[in-house]
Design a protein around this motif. Structure first.
Motif, PDB file in Angstrom:
ATOM      1  N   LEU A   1      -1.296  13.331 -10.694  1.00 45.57           N
ATOM      2  CA  LEU A   1      -3.193  13.484 -10.602  1.00 45.57           C
ATOM      3  C   LEU A   1      -3.340  14.838 -10.654  1.00 45.57           C
ATOM      4  O   LEU A   1      -4.461  15.041 -10.524  1.00 45.57           O
ATOM      5  CB  LEU A   1      -2.425  12.899  -9.206  1.00 45.57           C
ATOM      6  CG  LEU A   1      -2.387  11.073  -9.652  1.00 45.57           C
ATOM      7  CD1 LEU A   1      -1.825   9.974  -8.466  1.00 45.57           C
ATOM      8  CD2 LEU A   1      -3.529  10.405 -10.660  1.00 45.57           C
TER       9      LEU A   1
ATOM     10  N   ALA B   1      -0.080   4.895  -7.695  1.00 45.73           N
ATOM     11  CA  ALA B   1       1.304   5.318  -7.135  1.00 45.73           C
ATOM     12  C   ALA B   1       1.885   3.971  -7.309  1.00 45.73           C
ATOM     13  O   ALA B   1       3.684   3.923  -6.610  1.00 45.73           O
ATOM     14  CB  ALA B   1       1.182   5.881  -6.107  1.00 45.73           C
ATOM     15  N   HIS B   2       1.436   3.415  -6.235  1.00 42.79           N
ATOM     16  CA  HIS B   2       2.002   2.642  -5.606  1.00 42.79           C
ATOM     17  C   HIS B   2       1.350   0.459  -6.417  1.00 42.79           C
ATOM     18  O   HIS B   2       2.313  -0.201  -5.863  1.00 42.79           O
ATOM     19  CB  HIS B   2       1.570   1.783  -4.232  1.00 42.79           C
ATOM     20  CG  HIS B   2       1.776   2.377  -3.083  1.00 42.79           C
ATOM     21  ND1 HIS B   2       2.898   2.467  -2.514  1.00 42.79           N
ATOM     22  CD2 HIS B   2       1.148   3.988  -2.761  1.00 42.79           C
ATOM     23  CE1 HIS B   2       3.217   3.565  -1.852  1.00 42.79           C
ATOM     24  NE2 HIS B   2       2.252   4.458  -1.868  1.00 42.79           N
TER      25      HIS B   2
ATOM     26  N   ASN C   1       6.381  13.143 -10.450  1.00 46.89           N
ATOM     27  CA  ASN C   1       6.127  12.504  -9.831  1.00 46.89           C
ATOM     28  C   ASN C   1       4.522  12.375  -9.738  1.00 46.89           C
ATOM     29  O   ASN C   1       3.702  12.670 -10.730  1.00 46.89           O
ATOM     30  CB  ASN C   1       6.618  12.888  -8.566  1.00 46.89           C
ATOM     31  CG  ASN C   1       5.765  13.873  -8.760  1.00 46.89           C
ATOM     32  OD1 ASN C   1       4.609  14.758  -8.378  1.00 46.89           O
ATOM     33  ND2 ASN C   1       7.017  14.806  -7.445  1.00 46.89           N
ATOM     34  N   ALA C   2       3.768  10.832  -8.883  1.00 48.32           N
ATOM     35  CA  ALA C   2       2.324  11.039  -8.831  1.00 48.32           C
ATOM     36  C   ALA C   2       1.868  12.795  -8.677  1.00 48.32           C
ATOM     37  O   ALA C   2       0.315  12.333  -9.711  1.00 48.32           O
ATOM     38  CB  ALA C   2       1.514  10.102  -7.601  1.00 48.32           C
ATOM     39  N   THR C   3       1.651  12.906  -7.623  1.00 39.19           N
ATOM     40  CA  THR C   3       1.162  14.510  -6.964  1.00 39.19           C
ATOM     41  C   THR C   3       0.794  15.263  -9.191  1.00 39.19           C
ATOM     42  O   THR C   3      -0.210  15.639  -9.272  1.00 39.19           O
ATOM     43  CB  THR C   3       2.361  15.011  -5.861  1.00 39.19           C
ATOM     44  OG1 THR C   3       2.606  14.250  -5.282  1.00 39.19           O
ATOM     45  CG2 THR C   3       1.384  16.469  -6.265  1.00 39.19           C
TER      46      THR C   3
ATOM     47  N   HIS D   1       9.438   6.784  -8.540  1.00 44.02           N
ATOM     48  CA  HIS D   1      10.554   5.863  -7.819  1.00 44.02           C
ATOM     49  C   HIS D   1       9.462   5.257  -6.706  1.00 44.02           C
ATOM     50  O   HIS D   1      10.598   5.597  -5.798  1.00 44.02           O
ATOM     51  CB  HIS D   1      11.067   7.548  -7.185  1.00 44.02           C
ATOM     52  CG  HIS D   1      10.023   8.124  -6.668  1.00 44.02           C
ATOM     53  ND1 HIS D   1      10.277   9.960  -7.485  1.00 44.02           N
ATOM     54  CD2 HIS D   1       8.714   8.577  -6.477  1.00 44.02           C
ATOM     55  CE1 HIS D   1       8.944  10.265  -7.137  1.00 44.02           C
ATOM     56  NE2 HIS D   1       8.420   9.734  -5.867  1.00 44.02           N
ATOM     57  N   LYS D   2       8.572   4.709  -7.236  1.00 40.73           N
ATOM     58  CA  LYS D   2       8.213   3.565  -6.356  1.00 40.73           C
ATOM     59  C   LYS D   2       8.839   3.012  -6.851  1.00 40.73           C
ATOM     60  O   LYS D   2       9.597   2.200  -6.559  1.00 40.73           O
ATOM     61  CB  LYS D   2       6.078   3.903  -5.682  1.00 40.73           C
ATOM     62  CG  LYS D   2       6.530   5.737  -4.882  1.00 40.73           C
ATOM     63  CD  LYS D   2       5.622   5.865  -4.593  1.00 40.73           C
ATOM     64  CE  LYS D   2       4.814   6.930  -3.692  1.00 40.73           C
ATOM     65  NZ  LYS D   2       5.128   6.946  -2.877  1.00 40.73           N
TER      66      LYS D   2
ATOM     67  N   SER E   1       4.258   7.043  -9.482  1.00 41.66           N
ATOM     68  CA  SER E   1       5.291   7.889  -9.081  1.00 41.66           C
ATOM     69  C   SER E   1       6.439   6.767 -10.056  1.00 41.66           C
ATOM     70  O   SER E   1       5.889   5.254  -9.338  1.00 41.66           O
ATOM     71  CB  SER E   1       5.573   7.800  -7.212  1.00 41.66           C
ATOM     72  OG  SER E   1       4.540   9.177  -7.058  1.00 41.66           O
TER      73      SER E   1
ATOM     74  N   ASP F   1      -5.353   6.607  -9.235  1.00 40.05           N
ATOM     75  CA  ASP F   1      -4.079   6.960  -8.340  1.00 40.05           C
ATOM     76  C   ASP F   1      -3.515   5.518  -8.328  1.00 40.05           C
ATOM     77  O   ASP F   1      -3.858   4.367  -7.772  1.00 40.05           O
ATOM     78  CB  ASP F   1      -4.068   7.229  -7.262  1.00 40.05           C
ATOM     79  CG  ASP F   1      -3.000   7.811  -6.186  1.00 40.05           C
ATOM     80  OD1 ASP F   1      -1.559   7.120  -6.729  1.00 40.05           O
ATOM     81  OD2 ASP F   1      -2.734   8.196  -5.626  1.00 40.05           O
TER      82      ASP F   1
ATOM     83  N   GLY G   1       7.763   1.973   0.776  1.00 40.01           N
ATOM     84  CA  GLY G   1       6.226   2.489   0.028  1.00 40.01           C
ATOM     85  C   GLY G   1       7.014   3.862  -0.255  1.00 40.01           C
ATOM     86  O   GLY G   1       6.444   4.817  -1.403  1.00 40.01           O
TER      87      GLY G   1
ATOM     88  N   ASN H   1      -2.922   3.144  -0.315  1.00 40.70           N
ATOM     89  CA  ASN H   1      -1.478   3.475  -0.030  1.00 40.70           C
ATOM     90  C   ASN H   1      -1.380   3.237   1.084  1.00 40.70           C
ATOM     91  O   ASN H   1      -0.204   2.317   2.506  1.00 40.70           O
ATOM     92  CB  ASN H   1      -0.807   5.175  -0.328  1.00 40.70           C
ATOM     93  CG  ASN H   1      -0.971   5.449   1.174  1.00 40.70           C
ATOM     94  OD1 ASN H   1      -0.597   6.004   1.827  1.00 40.70           O
ATOM     95  ND2 ASN H   1      -2.475   6.439   0.678  1.00 40.70           N
TER      96      ASN H   1
ATOM     97  N   TYR I   1      -4.678   9.902  -0.510  1.00 43.58           N
ATOM     98  CA  TYR I   1      -3.033   9.887  -0.501  1.00 43.58           C
ATOM     99  C   TYR I   1      -3.749  11.890  -0.387  1.00 43.58           C
ATOM    100  O   TYR I   1      -4.752  12.203  -1.138  1.00 43.58           O
ATOM    101  CB  TYR I   1      -2.556   9.880  -1.422  1.00 43.58           C
ATOM    102  CG  TYR I   1      -1.470  10.403  -1.386  1.00 43.58           C
ATOM    103  CD1 TYR I   1      -0.414   9.929  -0.324  1.00 43.58           C
ATOM    104  CD2 TYR I   1      -0.572  11.096  -1.943  1.00 43.58           C
ATOM    105  CE1 TYR I   1       1.102   9.858   0.387  1.00 43.58           C
ATOM    106  CE2 TYR I   1       0.967  11.558  -0.660  1.00 43.58           C
ATOM    107  CZ  TYR I   1       1.423  10.739  -0.544  1.00 43.58           C
ATOM    108  OH  TYR I   1       3.117  11.441  -0.096  1.00 43.58           O
TER     109      TYR I   1
ATOM    110  N   MET J   1      -4.460  14.454  -2.842  1.00 42.56           N
ATOM    111  CA  MET J   1      -4.859  14.853  -3.938  1.00 42.56           C
ATOM    112  C   MET J   1      -5.774  15.045  -3.587  1.00 42.56           C
ATOM    113  O   MET J   1      -7.183  16.133  -3.590  1.00 42.56           O
ATOM    114  CB  MET J   1      -5.118  13.141  -4.809  1.00 42.56           C
ATOM    115  CG  MET J   1      -4.480  12.734  -5.745  1.00 42.56           C
ATOM    116  SD  MET J   1      -2.751  12.011  -4.832  1.00 42.56           S
ATOM    117  CE  MET J   1      -1.425  13.246  -5.530  1.00 42.56           C
TER     118      MET J   1
END
Ligand SMILES: Cc1ncc(COP(=O)(O)O)c(C=O)c1O
Length: 421
Positions: free
Chosen positions: A129, A233-234, A124-126, A256-257, A254, A231, A65, A206, A151, A154
């Motif tokens: 968002l 990300a996942h 990235n997601a950060t 890269h996940k 993201s 969000d 994750g 997450n 997360y 955020m």
């Protein structure tokens, strides 16, 4: 096909030694006639996929994750791109980078089912968002709604918006085991007031892997004049969906996940017409206020990442998004169904398959999550991450496509023995 023959086949095609999407796709095409749901339990097929990864022998990795490290295929391609960009130097940056980035963006948009004008590649997601969270044209006293299970980065960015712009944050708590979509929609609806401007929700929480009814929440929020930031990300690359069909205004992920790109790749989706509502993080020259590129000025960056995202998309398509989703959900169902009813074991992820995919969370009654994670590593050689807060107490379990049932059996054994102890 027997496990050995598929592996032999992949090796003969050079997939693990000197990978290439073309040969990989050809090997996989032998399984084309098998429906994804059926292929999910075909261990021969997935053993072939596992052979494309270089796995650390020290432990069973159930902590994908954070980062779904890349298969050898994508890694070799990345290294090739690094060499090539370095070889071409400024020539590449001046003459080829922009077109390649645009081409990769278009493929990402295609994967998300939206227009290339609605997507930019971030790191990235950060970045995606947080850019929206503090980029909204806030006025003092405006309200934002989010969940304590979102997360931390955020939630911190919302705290920054509170300090900087006087935003009032309303934090709800999503139940781990909801009974219905309406329960969740009503929870968010109850936090909305006439001053609410933005609602942020996780597509997949997450820490538990719970999937939220995003479209229903968005429709509810819009009926009250509130925009929604998701969000994801996942979610992106993990299970199948179409961005416009979610009805959200902004979406960050993201890559890269679960799309398995190399580190440092993200996606921002801004629904057409919404870019004008957001200040950029780093200023770009004058542009149409609704041009999403306004929000994507980042200066010089490792441009080979754009090329490697393209490779990761090829790899994703070669396996097949639906096959990936079905396998990841199959793995989660495999282990949760064996431990869910054991006295002393607490699965913190809903049992309804529509509310989960590959990730789950499990706790042992009377055992601190940190101790559980430590014991899993020391006694069972299983790598996970402990979660102890926001009403979630357990270890997050995130297998990946290379995970075997035998590895999950070790987790089941650990839960059974520790609950009994
Ligand atoms: C739900 C969620 N959002 C955002 C992020 C941030 O992702 P990144 O660190 O790739 O920016 C994470 C990372 O784990 C996450 O789980």
């Amino acid at each position: 096909m027997k496990k050995r023959s598929f592996l032999k086949n992949l090796l003969a095609l050079g997939v693990t030694a000197s990978p290439g999407v073309h040969s990989f796709g050809k090997a996989l095409s032998r399984f084309e006639h098998i429906p994804p749901a059926q292929l999910a339990s075909n261990e021969d097929f997935w053993a072939g996929i596992r052979a494309g990864y270089k796995l650390k022998p020290d432990y069973i990795n159930l902590e994908n994750g954070f980062y779904c490290f890349v298969p050898q295929e994508t890694l070799e391609n990345l290294i090739g791109h690094v060499r090539e960009v370095n070889y071409q130097g400024s020539w590449y940056m001046r003459n080829e980078r922009k077109a390649n980035k645009a081409a990769t963006t278009a493929r990402l948009a295609e994967l998300g089912g939206c227009s290339p004008e609605e997507v930019v590649i971030t790191r990235n997601a950060t970045e995606s968002l947080d850019l929206i969270i503090t980029g909204i044209h806030w006025k003092e006293g405006d309200e934002a709604v989010m969940a304590e299970q979102d997360y931390g980065a955020m939630l911190n960015q919302f705290k920054l918006a509170a300090k900087r712009y006087g935003v009032v944050n309303k934090v709800v708590s999503v139940p781990n085991l909801p009974q219905s979509d309406e329960e969740i929609v009503d929870l968010y609806a109850a936090a909305i007031t006439p001053r609410t401007r933005l609602l942020m929700i996780s597509h997949m929480i997450n820490i538990t892997g719970q999937i939220l009814p995003v479209r229903k929440i968005c429709d509810m929020a819009h009926s009250k004049g509130v925009q929604v930031l998701v969000d994801g990300a996942h979610a992106f690359g993990h299970f199948q969906f179409n961005l416009p069909e979610l009805h959200c205004d902004y979406y960050g992920s993201s890559l890269h996940k679960w799309l398995s790109t190399p580190l440092g790749a993200g996606l921002l989706y801004v629904k057409k017409g919404n870019a004008q509502h957001v200040w950029p993080l780093l200023a770009e020259g004058e542009r149409d206020p609704n041009d999403i590129q306004r929000l994507n000025h980042i200066g010089t960056y490792p441009a080979y990442t754009d090329l490697a995202i393209n490779d990761a998309i090829n790899y994703h398509h070669a396996i097949g998004g639906k096959r990936k989703e079905e396998r990841l959900r199959y793995l989660q169902t495999y282990w949760t169904s064996k431990v869910r009813e054991i006295p002393g074991v607490r699965v913190n992820t809903p049992a309804d398959p529509a509310r989960y995919c590959g990730i789950g969370n499990v706790g042992i009654e009377g055992m601190k999550p940190a101790d559980f994670a430590k014991t899993l590593m020391e006694q069972y050689k299983i790598f996970t991450v402990p979660i102890d807060g926001s009403n979630v107490h357990g270890c997050r379990i995130s297998p990946n496509l290379y995970t075997t049932l035998e590895e999950l059996d070790v987790l089941v054994k650990a839960c059974t023995e520790l609950a009994r102890a």
